[in-house]
Design a protein around this motif. Structure first.
Motif, short mmCIF file in Angstrom:
data_model
loop_
_atom_site.label_atom_id
_atom_site.label_comp_id
_atom_site.label_asym_id
_atom_site.label_seq_id
_atom_site.Cartn_x
_atom_site.Cartn_y
_atom_site.Cartn_z
N THR A 12 0.82 -1.21 0.00
CA THR A 12 0.00 0.00 0.00
C THR A 12 0.85 1.25 0.00
O THR A 12 0.57 2.22 -0.72
N GLU A 13 1.92 1.26 0.79
CA GLU A 13 2.79 2.44 0.89
C GLU A 13 3.47 2.73 -0.44
O GLU A 13 3.54 3.89 -0.89
N LEU A 14 3.98 1.71 -1.10
CA LEU A 14 4.64 1.90 -2.38
C LEU A 14 3.66 2.36 -3.46
O LEU A 14 3.97 3.23 -4.27
N GLN A 15 2.46 1.77 -3.45
CA GLN A 15 1.46 2.17 -4.43
C GLN A 15 0.96 3.59 -4.20
O GLN A 15 0.68 4.33 -5.15
N ASP B 33 3.23 6.35 -7.10
CA ASP B 33 2.19 5.93 -8.04
C ASP B 33 2.33 6.54 -9.43
O ASP B 33 1.59 6.21 -10.35
N LEU B 34 3.28 7.46 -9.62
CA LEU B 34 3.45 8.10 -10.91
C LEU B 34 4.37 7.29 -11.82
O LEU B 34 5.17 6.47 -11.34
N GLN B 35 4.27 7.54 -13.12
CA GLN B 35 5.13 6.86 -14.07
C GLN B 35 6.60 7.14 -13.78
O GLN B 35 7.46 6.27 -13.90
N ALA B 36 6.88 8.39 -13.36
CA ALA B 36 8.27 8.78 -13.06
C ALA B 36 8.81 8.07 -11.82
O ALA B 36 10.03 8.06 -11.60
N ASP B 37 7.92 7.50 -11.01
CA ASP B 37 8.35 6.84 -9.77
C ASP B 37 8.61 5.35 -9.94
O ASP B 37 9.03 4.68 -8.98
N LEU B 38 8.35 4.80 -11.10
CA LEU B 38 8.42 3.35 -11.29
C LEU B 38 9.82 2.79 -11.02
O LEU B 38 9.96 1.70 -10.47
N GLU B 39 10.86 3.53 -11.44
CA GLU B 39 12.22 3.04 -11.20
C GLU B 39 12.51 2.95 -9.71
O GLU B 39 13.03 1.94 -9.22
N ILE B 40 12.19 4.02 -8.97
CA ILE B 40 12.42 4.03 -7.52
C ILE B 40 11.61 2.94 -6.84
O ILE B 40 12.10 2.25 -5.94
N ARG B 41 10.38 2.78 -7.28
CA ARG B 41 9.53 1.74 -6.69
C ARG B 41 10.15 0.36 -6.88
O ARG B 41 10.18 -0.46 -5.97
N GLY B 42 10.65 0.10 -8.10
CA GLY B 42 11.30 -1.18 -8.36
C GLY B 42 12.56 -1.37 -7.53
O GLY B 42 12.82 -2.47 -7.04
N LEU B 43 13.34 -0.32 -7.36
CA LEU B 43 14.55 -0.39 -6.55
C LEU B 43 14.23 -0.70 -5.09
O LEU B 43 14.93 -1.50 -4.44
N ASP C 277 21.22 3.30 3.00
CA ASP C 277 21.86 2.90 1.75
C ASP C 277 21.31 3.73 0.61
O ASP C 277 20.08 3.90 0.49
N GLU C 278 22.20 4.26 -0.23
CA GLU C 278 21.74 4.97 -1.42
C GLU C 278 21.50 3.97 -2.54
O GLU C 278 22.39 3.19 -2.89
N LEU C 279 20.30 3.99 -3.11
CA LEU C 279 19.95 3.09 -4.20
C LEU C 279 20.30 3.77 -5.52
O LEU C 279 19.92 4.91 -5.76
N THR C 280 21.03 3.08 -6.36
CA THR C 280 21.53 3.66 -7.60
C THR C 280 20.43 3.80 -8.64
O THR C 280 19.75 2.81 -8.99
N CYS D 232 17.58 8.17 -3.98
CA CYS D 232 16.77 7.45 -3.01
C CYS D 232 17.67 6.83 -1.95
O CYS D 232 18.66 6.16 -2.27
N PHE D 233 17.34 7.10 -0.68
CA PHE D 233 18.04 6.49 0.46
C PHE D 233 17.04 5.58 1.19
O PHE D 233 15.87 5.95 1.36
#
Length: 334
Positions: free
Chosen positions: A51-54, A58-68, A236-239, A247-248
């Motif tokens: 729920t928190e991630l969604q 929730d934006l298209q631009a956030d998909l990479e961070i969400r996957g990380l 941890d910084e996510l690349t 993103c940390f």
């Protein structure tokens, strides 16, 4: 007469066998008898992570961070135990440990058959502690002192590397009965993530982030957290593929309300931005919502070209220090 003595001898032999076995035929005191029983263990992951991630990403631009973040946390927020540490304690003071087992589980649930003397026990269980490099099980020879504690003397504590689950249960062992007990283990740690929009941060040399305000110990017997000796928690910084977002993320014990300068809040992110002129800007993001066990909190913010961090999240407050100077042994790394 001979038959009488044979009969009497048989009675005496039976009495001696019963006495040597520790189970009296004369009275009902069976405390020294062993009894076999079974215990089923099941990990129960009660989390808000999906729920928190969604909600927050929730934006298209956030998909990479969400996957990380999903990749970073997949082995933390998982109802799967590699190992389980089982202790059975006498309920009488000083509640010493009567039996200790360390088993390989490699599953979300498992069953074990045990044999213990007939009596009452306080049972404590910990899963995924064997490979934990940050949190260790300590003082577990006694029920009341058994604690999960941060295994470090440094000011900066690394993020937890395992999702830790715990349980406690009072068990009454009876003689001559096929007994079965169910034990559910629940998550003891939590996680947080800070997503930074770097679009306007054009004049910086580096950025560092860490957290403060989380428990440092967990008492197993009464399921309470200890907040004394508060330490900084590393992140941890996510690349990411581009420099527009940073993103940390970190895994830690839950938070509780803390009070500084008469301003109550639960925990904070501390962001340090080093500018091109060599100065450092400190932004302390004070979060007024706790992080519960098994929960994730994602916070989105923006870094300005002055190094100042801002956010639209109404649940936080931010204090800024321009030209911040590092104290002695203060754990900031760029």
């Amino acid at each position: 007469m001979t038959s009488f003595f044979k009969y009497l001898s048989a009675i005496i032999v039976c009495f001696m066998v019963a006495t040597l076995s520790g189970c009296s035929l004369v009275d009902d005191n069976l405390d020294n008898c062993d009894s076999q029983f079974s215990i089923d263990y099941q990990l129960r992951l009660e989390t808000n992570i999906t729920t928190e991630l969604q909600t927050e990403l929730d934006l298209q631009a956030d998909l990479e961070i969400r996957g990380l973040l999903e990749e970073y946390l997949k082995n933390i927020f998982a109802d799967y135990a590699k190992d389980v540490d089982l202790s059975f304690y006498n309920v009488e003071e000083p509640m010493p440990r009567e039996k200790h087992m360390v088993e390989t589980m490699n599953a979300s649930e498992s069953s074990y058959t045990l044999t213990l003397p007939v009596q009452d026990y306080r049972h404590l269980a910990v899963a995924n502690i064997k490979e934990s490099s940050v949190v260790k099980l300590k003082n577990d020879d006694n029920c009341k002192t058994s604690v999960l504690s941060l295994e470090t003397s440094e000011e900066m504590v690394p993020p937890h590397n395992t999702g830790i689950f715990t349980a406690r249960k009072d068990i009454h062992i009876e003689s001559g009965k096929n007994q079965h007990f169910d034990v559910r283990l629940f998550m003891a740690n939590s996680a947080s993530a800070l997503v930074l929009d770097m679009t306007e941060a054009q004049n910086i040399q580096g950025i560092s982030a860490m957290l403060e305000g989380f428990a440092t110990e967990f008492n197993l017997s009464d399921s309470t957290y200890v907040y004394g000796g508060n330490k900084f928690i590393g992140a941890d910084e996510l690349t990411t593929n581009d420099g527009a977002t940073k993103c940390f993320a970190s895994v830690h014990f839950p938070s509780d309300e803390i009070v500084k300068a008469a301003e109550p809040y639960y925990w904070d992110w501390r962001v340090y931005v080093k500018l091109d002129d060599g100065t450092i800007t400190e932004s302390v993001i004070k979060v007024s919502e706790p992080i519960l066990p098994g929960h994730l909190k994602v916070l989105k913010a923006e870094v300005k070209d002055t190094g100042v961090v801002t956010t639209d999240d109404m649940s936080v407050g931010i204090s800024i220090t321009l030209d911040w100077h590092r104290g002695i042994d203060f754990p900031v790394v760029f």
